[in-house]
Design a protein around this motif. Structure first.
Motif, mmCIF file in Angstrom:
data_model
loop_
_atom_site.group_PDB
_atom_site.id
_atom_site.type_symbol
_atom_site.label_atom_id
_atom_site.label_comp_id
_atom_site.label_asym_id
_atom_site.label_seq_id
_atom_site.Cartn_x
_atom_site.Cartn_y
_atom_site.Cartn_z
ATOM 1 N N LEU A 65 0.842 -1.180 0.000
ATOM 2 C CA LEU A 65 0.000 0.000 0.000
ATOM 3 C C LEU A 65 0.884 1.239 0.000
ATOM 4 N N SER A 66 0.417 2.277 -0.652
ATOM 5 C CA SER A 66 1.199 3.500 -0.783
ATOM 6 C C SER A 66 1.583 4.050 0.586
ATOM 7 N N GLY A 67 2.884 4.280 0.775
ATOM 8 C CA GLY A 67 3.364 4.877 2.015
ATOM 9 C C GLY A 67 3.410 3.933 3.196
ATOM 10 N N ALA A 68 3.193 2.630 2.958
ATOM 11 C CA ALA A 68 3.181 1.662 4.060
ATOM 12 C C ALA A 68 4.116 0.498 3.732
ATOM 13 N N PRO A 69 4.647 -0.175 4.759
ATOM 14 C CA PRO A 69 5.504 -1.339 4.503
ATOM 15 C C PRO A 69 4.665 -2.490 3.955
ATOM 16 N N PRO A 70 5.302 -3.471 3.319
ATOM 17 C CA PRO A 70 4.539 -4.605 2.784
ATOM 18 C C PRO A 70 3.850 -5.369 3.906
ATOM 19 N N MET A 71 2.698 -5.935 3.592
ATOM 20 C CA MET A 71 1.962 -6.710 4.587
ATOM 21 C C MET A 71 1.388 -7.962 3.938
ATOM 22 N N PHE A 72 1.078 -8.934 4.762
ATOM 23 C CA PHE A 72 0.486 -10.179 4.287
ATOM 24 C C PHE A 72 -0.965 -10.247 4.739
ATOM 25 N N GLU A 73 -1.832 -10.709 3.853
ATOM 26 C CA GLU A 73 -3.231 -10.908 4.219
ATOM 27 C C GLU A 73 -3.739 -12.176 3.554
ATOM 28 N N ALA A 74 -4.966 -12.570 3.880
ATOM 29 C CA ALA A 74 -5.535 -13.803 3.345
ATOM 30 C C ALA A 74 -5.684 -13.701 1.830
ATOM 31 N N PRO A 75 -5.719 -14.841 1.123
ATOM 32 C CA PRO A 75 -5.943 -14.808 -0.326
ATOM 33 C C PRO A 75 -7.252 -14.113 -0.668
ATOM 34 N N LYS A 76 -7.472 -13.870 -1.948
ATOM 35 C CA LYS A 76 -8.578 -13.033 -2.404
ATOM 36 C C LYS A 76 -9.939 -13.500 -1.898
ATOM 37 N N ASN A 77 -10.208 -14.808 -1.918
ATOM 38 C CA ASN A 77 -11.513 -15.281 -1.461
ATOM 39 C C ASN A 77 -11.524 -15.611 0.030
#
Length: 404
Positions: A253-265
Motif C-alpha cells: 500500500l502507498s506509504g506503508a511497509p509490505p503486509m500479508f493478508e488472506a488470499p482473495k476469497n
C-alpha cells in the motif's frame, strides 16, 4: 367511550395531493416539555406512507435514528470510510479510499449534494459523464496523462457499486428513505479478451527464462496458476514435497511497509505440483541458500521463496518493469501482464480437457461459475472435444453401426 388511536400521538399521515403524503413522527418531549416531531414527504400511495410510518415508529422504539440526515454525500463518505470499514482488509480499505477519491475528482460537485437531495437523475448524469470520460495513465516525469481510450464499463460499474453500497448503508441507518442509486443501471459489462500464451509460447517463455534469476517465480505463476501477490507471499514452510499451500498474499500500500493478508476469497488452498515444478523449486532453494551465505548478516530471513537480494519481500511492479517485460522481448513474445501467466495456466488446462472443478480449485475461485465465466473463451473448444469423445464412446460399443 371512543377508543383512542395508539398511533395518533406517535405519528400521523396527511395527504398533500395526488401521489404524496406528509408523514409525521413524534419523538416525545424535550427538556422544556415541548413536543418534538420530524416529518418527511413520502411519494406513493397511502399504504406506502403507512409502511413508512410503521418503519419509523419501529426505528424510534429500537433507539435508531428517525430523522433523515442533513449530511452531504461527501460528509457521509468521509464518516463511512473512517468508522464503518473496520472489518475490511487493509487493501480493501485502501481500494475504497482510492475509488472515492476518483469519484469526487470526476464530479467535483457530487460530494456537496445532500444525501436526501440525491436523485436518480443526478446519479444518471454522473454515470453518463463517466461513459464519455477518457482513461488516464501515469507517465514518468509527466504525472497522469489522458489517453484516447474511454473508461471501461467495468471501471464505471465499480464506481456505481461504490455509490450504491454507501447509500445502502445510509438507508440501513435511517439517513435516507430510499437508495436512489439502485434505480440507476450501470453499463453492461463487456468481457475483455483474456491474453494468454499458447502451449508452444509457454514452453518458449520457460526456456527463455531458464537462466533468469526469477525463473522459479515465473514457473510458479505459469505452472501453478497463482496470483502474483500469492506467489510473492510463499514461504518455504508452505512447500511440502509435491504440494504447495497457498494461504496468504503480499500487499503493498502507498506509504506503508509490505503486509500479508488472506488470499482473495479469504480461504487457503493446496495445489499439487508437477515433477517439473518440484525440480525447479528444489534448484531454486539450493541457489537461494548459496546466495544467503554470500550475503551473510545483510540477509533478512523471512522464509520467503522469492525475495530481493537481501531477503526482503518483492515489489510486483518492480519485477514486472525490470525483469518480466524485458524477458518477453527477449523471448519475442506478445506484451502480457504478469497476471496473464495465471490466465495461461487455466486456459491450457481447460483446453487440454481438465475438469473445470479442478481448475477452479487450483485457481482459488469462489465458485466454478466464476471459472467458466472468466474462461468462456475456452468453452467452444471443450464442447467440440466433448462431442468427439461421445461419438468415440458410442462407436466403441457392440451396437455401433446398427443405428447408423
Amino acid at each position: 367511550m371512543a377508543r383512542s388511536n395508539p398511533n395518533a400521538a406517535a405519528g400521523s399521515i396527511t395527504p398533500r395531493g395526488p401521489g404524496s403524503c406528509t408523514v409525521r413522527v413524534s419523538l416525545g418531549r424535550n427538556h422544556l416539555g415541548q413536543r418534538v416531531r420530524v416529518h418527511d414527504v413520502v411519494y406513493g400511495t397511502r399504504k406506502d406512507a403507512q409502511r413508512y410510518l410503521t418503519d419509523k415508529l419501529k426505528r424510534r422504539d429500537d433507539g435508531l435514528p428517525v430523522a433523515l440526515s442533513h449530511e452531504t454525500l461527501g460528509e457521509w463518505v468521509k464518516e463511512w470510510l473512517a468508522n464503518w470499514t473496520g472489518t475490511k482488509s487493509p487493501r480493501s480499505r485502501a481500494d475504497a479510499v482510492h475509488v472515492w477519491r476518483r469519484i469526487f475528482e470526476y464530479d467535483t460537485l457530487l460530494g456537496g449534494v445532500k444525501l436526501t437531495a440525491l436523485s436518480p437523475e443526478r446519479v444518471q448524469r454522473f454515470i453518463a459523464q463517466l461513459q464519455s470520460t477518457k482513461k488516464r495513465k501515469q507517465v514518468s516525469g509527466k504525472g497522469w496523462v489522458e489517453t484516447d481510450a474511454l473508461l471501461a464499463p467495468r471501471t464505471i460499474r465499480i464506481y456505481h457499486g461504490a455509490l450504491r453500497h454507501v447509500m445502502n448503508e445510509a438507508l440501513r441507518l435511517g439517513k435516507v428513505s430510499r437508495n436512489v442509486v439502485s434505480l440507476v443501471r450501470a453499463p453492461a459489462l463487456v468481457r475483455a479478451d483474456r491474453n494468454y500464451l499458447t502451449a508452444e509460447q509457454a514452453e518458449q517463455f520457460l526456456a527463455a527464462s531458464a537462466g533468469d534469476r526469477f525463473h522459479a517465480l515465473w514457473s510458479v505463476l505459469l505452472l501453478g496458476g497463482l496470483r502474483p501477490g500469492e506467489a510473492c507471499a510463499l514461504k518455504w514452510s508452505d512447500v511440502d514435497g509435491e504440494t504447495l499451500r497457498v494461504q496468504r498474499a503480499l500487499v503493498w500500500l502507498s506509504g506503508a511497509p509490505p503486509m500479508f493478508e488472506a488470499p482473495k476469497n479469504g480461504k487457503a488452498r493446496t495445489i499439487a505440483l508437477g515433477d517439473r515444478l518440484v525440480k525447479i523449486l528444489q534448484r531454486h532453494r539450493v541457489a537461494q541458500a548459496k546466495w544467503r551465505l554470500q550475503m551473510g548478516a545483510s540477509w533478512e530471513d523471512q522464509d520467503l521463496l522469492f525475495t530481493t537480494e537481501t531477503g526482503r519481500p518483492l515489489h510486483v511492479h518492480n519485477i514486472v518493469v525490470r525483469h518480466f517485460k524485458p524477458l518477453l522481448k527477449k523471448a519475442k513474445l506478445p506484451n502480457l501482464r504478469l497476471y496473464d501467466l495465471r490466465h495461461t495456466h487455466a486456459t491450457l488446462l481447460l483446453a487440454a480437457g481438465e475438469h473445470p472443478k479442478v481448475v477452479q480449485e487450483r485457481l482459488g475461485h469462489s465458485s466454478i461459475t466464476l471459472t467458466l465465466d472468466v474462461y468462456s473463451h475456452v468453452v467452444p473448444g471443450m464442447q467440440e472435444k466433448a462431442a468427439e469423445r461421445l461419438d468415440a464412446l458410442l462407436a466403441s460399443t457392440k451396437a455401433a453401426g446398427a443405428a447408423r
